[in-house]
Structure formats: structure tokens, C-alpha cells
Write an enzyme that holds these catalytic residues in place. Structure first.
Site, PDB file in Angstrom:
ATOM      1  CB  CYS A 112      70.279 -43.847 120.432  1.00  0.00           C
ATOM      2  SG  CYS A 112      68.868 -44.583 119.100  1.00  0.00           S
ATOM      3  CB  CYS A 118      55.805 -40.221 102.939  1.00  0.00           C
ATOM      4  SG  CYS A 118      55.171 -40.249 104.426  1.00  0.00           S
ATOM      5  CG  HIS A 138      48.831 -40.579 107.223  1.00  0.00           C
ATOM      6  ND1 HIS A 138      48.727 -40.070 106.041  1.00  0.00           N
ATOM      7  CD2 HIS A 138      46.699 -40.456 107.244  1.00  0.00           C
ATOM      8  CE1 HIS A 138      47.721 -39.764 105.437  1.00  0.00           C
ATOM      9  NE2 HIS A 138      46.352 -39.594 105.656  1.00  0.00           N
ATOM     10  CB  CYS A 142      63.056 -44.492 112.223  1.00  0.00           C
ATOM     11  SG  CYS A 142      62.332 -43.464 113.370  1.00  0.00           S
ATOM     12  CB  CYS A 171      57.155 -38.130 114.810  1.00  0.00           C
ATOM     13  SG  CYS A 171      58.283 -38.926 115.236  1.00  0.00           S
ATOM     14  CB  CYS A 196      57.336 -41.108 107.668  1.00  0.00           C
ATOM     15  SG  CYS A 196      57.440 -42.296 109.074  1.00  0.00           S
ATOM     16  CB  CYS A 238      69.641 -50.636 116.633  1.00  0.00           C
ATOM     17  SG  CYS A 238      70.588 -49.743 115.306  1.00  0.00           S
ATOM     18  CB  CYS A 275      60.708 -36.385 108.563  1.00  0.00           C
ATOM     19  SG  CYS A 275      62.243 -37.583 110.502  1.00  0.00           S
ATOM     20  CB  CYS A 312      51.212 -35.673  99.920  1.00  0.00           C
ATOM     21  SG  CYS A 312      51.405 -37.529 100.608  1.00  0.00           S
ATOM     22  CB  CYS A 339      51.079 -35.855 107.896  1.00  0.00           C
ATOM     23  SG  CYS A 339      52.324 -35.116 107.142  1.00  0.00           S
ATOM     24  CB  CYS A 387      66.074 -44.733 113.495  1.00  0.00           C
ATOM     25  SG  CYS A 387      68.111 -45.605 112.506  1.00  0.00           S
ATOM     26  CB  CYS A 438      75.670 -45.406 113.599  1.00  0.00           C
ATOM     27  SG  CYS A 438      73.687 -44.522 114.529  1.00  0.00           S
TER      28      CYS A 438
HETATM   29  S1  SF4 Z   1      53.202 -36.524 104.258  1.00  0.00           S
HETATM   30 FE1  SF4 Z   1      53.219 -38.697 104.127  1.00  0.00          FE
HETATM   31  S2  SF4 Z   1      52.490 -39.130 106.766  1.00  0.00           S
HETATM   32 FE2  SF4 Z   1      52.247 -36.753 105.536  1.00  0.00          FE
HETATM   33  S3  SF4 Z   1      49.961 -36.974 104.521  1.00  0.00           S
HETATM   34 FE3  SF4 Z   1      51.736 -37.974 102.826  1.00  0.00          FE
HETATM   35  S4  SF4 Z   1      51.853 -39.637 103.241  1.00  0.00           S
HETATM   36 FE4  SF4 Z   1      50.835 -38.959 104.837  1.00  0.00          FE
HETATM   37  S1  SF4 Z   2      61.340 -41.285 109.939  1.00  0.00           S
HETATM   38 FE1  SF4 Z   2      58.808 -40.996 110.671  1.00  0.00          FE
HETATM   39  S2  SF4 Z   2      58.828 -42.655 112.690  1.00  0.00           S
HETATM   40 FE2  SF4 Z   2      61.259 -41.791 112.502  1.00  0.00          FE
HETATM   41  S3  SF4 Z   2      61.437 -40.315 113.440  1.00  0.00           S
HETATM   42 FE3  SF4 Z   2      60.738 -39.483 111.035  1.00  0.00          FE
HETATM   43  S4  SF4 Z   2      58.434 -39.191 111.069  1.00  0.00           S
HETATM   44 FE4  SF4 Z   2      59.282 -40.426 113.301  1.00  0.00          FE
END
Ligand code: SF4
Ligand code: SF4
Length: 369
Positions: free
Chosen positions: A70, A266, A233, A297, A275, A294, A162, A287, A260, A236, A194, A67
Site C-alpha cells: 500500500c 472473477c 461488475h 480485494c 475500479c 477481480c 490487511c 485489473c 468475461c 465492467c 490489495c 507487504c
Molecule cells: S469480467 Fe467479472 S466483472 Fe466483468 S462482466 Fe465478467 S464477471 Fe462481471
Molecule cells: S481485485 Fe477487484 S476490487 Fe481489487 S483492485 Fe482489482 S478490480 Fe478493484
């Protein structure tokens, strides 16, 4: 011939003219070195390698099924602009997204560079294998372009999910594949995402320009420093809610807005990426911090085997298993154990977690070291 110092000076001046102060650029290089697991001292080496690479390292950038996200992610990044690092410090000979030339003129530029050899090939987008007509670039089927362009490349960078693993197109009908399934006999580094995070590409490029080799990679050919050692995670900001079993279930409830996101789909517990350590857009956010689960990706299994995006991976009625299992497993890897124990709909996650636990028990990291 100019000496190295004056070439570097010219490079830094060129950056300043583009509005990137030299101090900012050198600081960026130092931060990139640290993110790659090196001492900050290597920032000076990175800056030197980048600025003296002016018009030296040719790059061919081709795009197939994708798309353009990137490219957009890279070109719309903030100062010091990894996009500038990429486009100004290397010699971009062919880029189907941003170049002015088209048709036989652009193909000639591509062919001349291939003939010269010693260039880097960046591939964005996946490669359809079911029917060449699904993706044609400058009149040629994309798989042919990839093979032609990789012929004399020093290394190939698969930019984005991709190009790395097939990404979203792999879930469709075109037989989409990643670069390493098509190209053989060349070093290939996968920089999934992505879209991809500009820092991942700029850091890989700076490392390559400095050491003339790719950075250490994990078993999925991703730079180890960015992807190899930690799940999303692990760092996080919502992990304490996960541990307490407080899961967001209603997007419209302001009282649970920081909880969470596991039940909202997620995939952070099974996704390798930095990230949550180094935020996106020059450290502005990421994200999960922005309220989105998440999507996994950066994993080879994205998108098809991690879908659906916003649905809990836990079977209905068993969501609460996450919390007690996490408590029992504290000290091993709470998130992965919890997700693996409760999941029924995504066999990949169960297998991945089982594999991870087995390796943990044997004292082996996921990349086999
Ligand atoms: S939001 Fe996702 S990465 Fe963050 S604590 Fe919950 S399951 Fe884990
Ligand atoms: S989807 Fe997950 S791995 Fe992809 S950019 Fe967001 S937090 Fe990072």
C-alpha cells in the site's frame, strides 16, 4: 502571521517546485471532489484545505503485518502524486517505512506526537493477536503500538485490506485482525484494497482536511463514494460478454481474450469498488481491463473467503446457468443473481447475494439506507 492566501500560495509554490503544476493539482482536487459525490466547485476548497494544512495536521503512519504494497502503491503513483499530497501537505511525524530515524529516536517522535494529540493515525498491515512476537515494531508488539498510537488520534485510517479486515494474513495462523477489531472509541475509516488505490486515500484525506470529519461511510466503514454504491461488475467493460454467456476459458486463445472472466475466478459481481469507473494509475488501466479477474480485494471476506483466486466460483458442469439466469434477472441485478444461482463453493457469495436481493426487494441499499 501569514494570512490564508499567502499560506495557500506557499503550498502551491512548493508543489510547483516538486514538478506538480498548480493547475494540475487544482484539477486533481476538483476530480477528487466529484469522485466523492460533491460538486467540482469543492475542488477549490480541497486545494485550499490541502495547501493550508502545510505542517499543520500531524500524521502517524505505522505498519504491521503486510507487504508494504500500500505504501508502494501510494508513493509510486503518477502526477499530481497523491503521495506528495499526503507526505508534503501534512506533517508526517512517524512513518516506519520511509523515515530515517530508528529505535528510540523514532519512538520518541511517536510518543511526542501522541502526547500533543490532534493527529491522524494511518495503520497499514494487519495486527497479529495469537502471539505478539509475530509482529514487533521498534521493539514493541504491534498491537501495543496500535493502541498507544490511537490513544489521542482524531481519527484512524486503516489503509489497505490487511489493516481494514485482516486481508491475506487473516488466512494464516497469526490470528490477524483489522484495526476496528482492536481499537475502540475512535472513528475508523477502512480504505481496503490489495493494494489500496492512492486516489481513495488522497480523497479521504482531502475530505477530512476540508470538513474536519470523515466522509460518509458504508456498513463496512468504507467511504461510500468509492465503495458503497456499485459493484465492480456494474461498469465492467466485459459485461456485454457476460450477458451473452461468453466466458474466457483459455488464456492462450486470442479470439476470446476480451471475454468475461467469471470462469477464471472473477469476483466482480460481489465486490464493491469503483475500479472500472475510475481507473488506476491516473486513469491508465484497471485489473479487468488489464486481463486479470477481480480478486474481490476490497471486500471484508478477502482473501480467505473469496479464494481460490483463479478458479471459477461456479461448480463444474453448471457454468452455463450464469447466462440464462442473468437474462431472467435483467432489471434487478443480473450479475449478482447469476453468480449466486450457480455458486456452490463459496457460501459467503450465496449469502451476500441473497441478502442483496432481499434488500433490493425491500428497497434498501446494501449500506442500510
Ligand atoms: S469480467 Fe467479472 S466483472 Fe466483468 S462482466 Fe465478467 S464477471 Fe462481471
Ligand atoms: S481485485 Fe477487484 S476490487 Fe481489487 S483492485 Fe482489482 S478490480 Fe478493484
Amino acid at each position: 502571521m501569514k494570512d490564508r492566501d499567502s499560506i495557500m500560495e506557499t503550498g502551491l509554490l512548493k508543489m510547483e517546485l516538486k514538478g506538480i503544476p498548480r493547475r494540475t493539482f487544482i484539477k486533481y482536487c476538483a476530480a477528487t471532489a466529484v469522485a466523492l459525490g460533491l460538486d467540482y466547485y469543492f475542488g477549490g476548497l480541497f486545494a485550499e484545505a490541502a495547501t493550508t494544512a502545510l505542517n499543520k495536521k500531524p500524521v502517524i503512519w505505522i505498519q504491521g503485518q503486510g507487504c508494504t504494497g500500500c505504501s508502494c502503491s501510494l508513493l509510486s503513483s503518477l502526477n499530481p502524486g497523491p503521495g506528495e499530497v499526503l507526505l508534503d501537505l501534512v506533517s508526517m511525524r512517524f512513518n516506519s517505512t520511509v523515515m530515517n530515524a530508528a529505535g528510540h529516536l523514532s519512538i520518541k517522535a511517536l510518543e511526542d506526537t501522541v502526547k500533543e494529540g490532534g493527529y491522524l493515525l494511518v495503520v497499514e498491515g494487519s495486527i497479529p493477536t495469537r502471539d505478539p512476537r509475530y509482529c514487533v515494531v521498534e521493539g514493541l508488539p504491534f498491537d501495543e503500538i496500535v493502541l498507544k498510537a490511537s490513544k489521542n488520534a482524531d481519527a484512524v485510517i486503516a489503509a489497505g485490506s490487511c489493516a481494514a479486515y485482516g486481508g491475506i494474513p487473516r488466512a494464516g495462523f497469526t490470528g490477524a485482525k483489522g484495526v476496528s477489531e482492536i481499537v475502540s472509541g475512535k472513528p475508523v475509516v477502512n480504505i481496503p484494497g490489495c493494494p489500496l488505490k492512492p486516489d481513495w486515500l488522497a480523497g479521504t484525506l482531502l475530505y477530512y482536511l476540508s470538513f474536519n470529519e470523515l466522509p460518509p461511510l458504508d456498513s463496512d466503514n468504507r467511504p461510500l463514494a468509492y465503495f458503497g454504491s456499485h459493484f465492480v461488475h456494474d461498469t465492467c467493460p466485459r459485461a456485454s460478454y457476460f450477458e451473452r454467456g461468453q466466458f474466457l476459458e483459455d488464456w492462450n486463445n486470442p479470439a476470446t481474450v476480451d471475454w468475461c472472466l467469471l470462469k477464471m475466478g472473477c469476483k466482480g459481481p460481489v465486490t464493491y469498488a469503483d475500479c472500472n469507473r475510475i481507473w488506476w494509475n491516473d486513469g491508465v488501466s484497471t485489473c479487468i481491463r488489464a486481463g486479470s479477474p477481480c480478486a474481490g480485494c476490497t471486500q471484508p471476506q478477502f482473501y480467505k473467503d473469496l479464494a481460490p483466486l483463479y478458479v471459477s466460483p461456479l461448480p463444474p458442469g453448471r457454468e452455463d446457468e450464469a447466462m440464462p439466469v442473468a437474462q431472467r434477472a435483467r432489471g434487478i441485478h443480473a450479475g449478482s443473481v447469476a453468480l449466486g444461482a450457480g455458486i456452490a463453493a463459496a457460501p459467503f457469495v450465496i449469502n451476500k447475494v441473497a441478502d442483496l436481493l432481499k434488500k433490493k426487494k425491500e428497497g434498501v441499499s446494501h449500506d442500510g439506507e
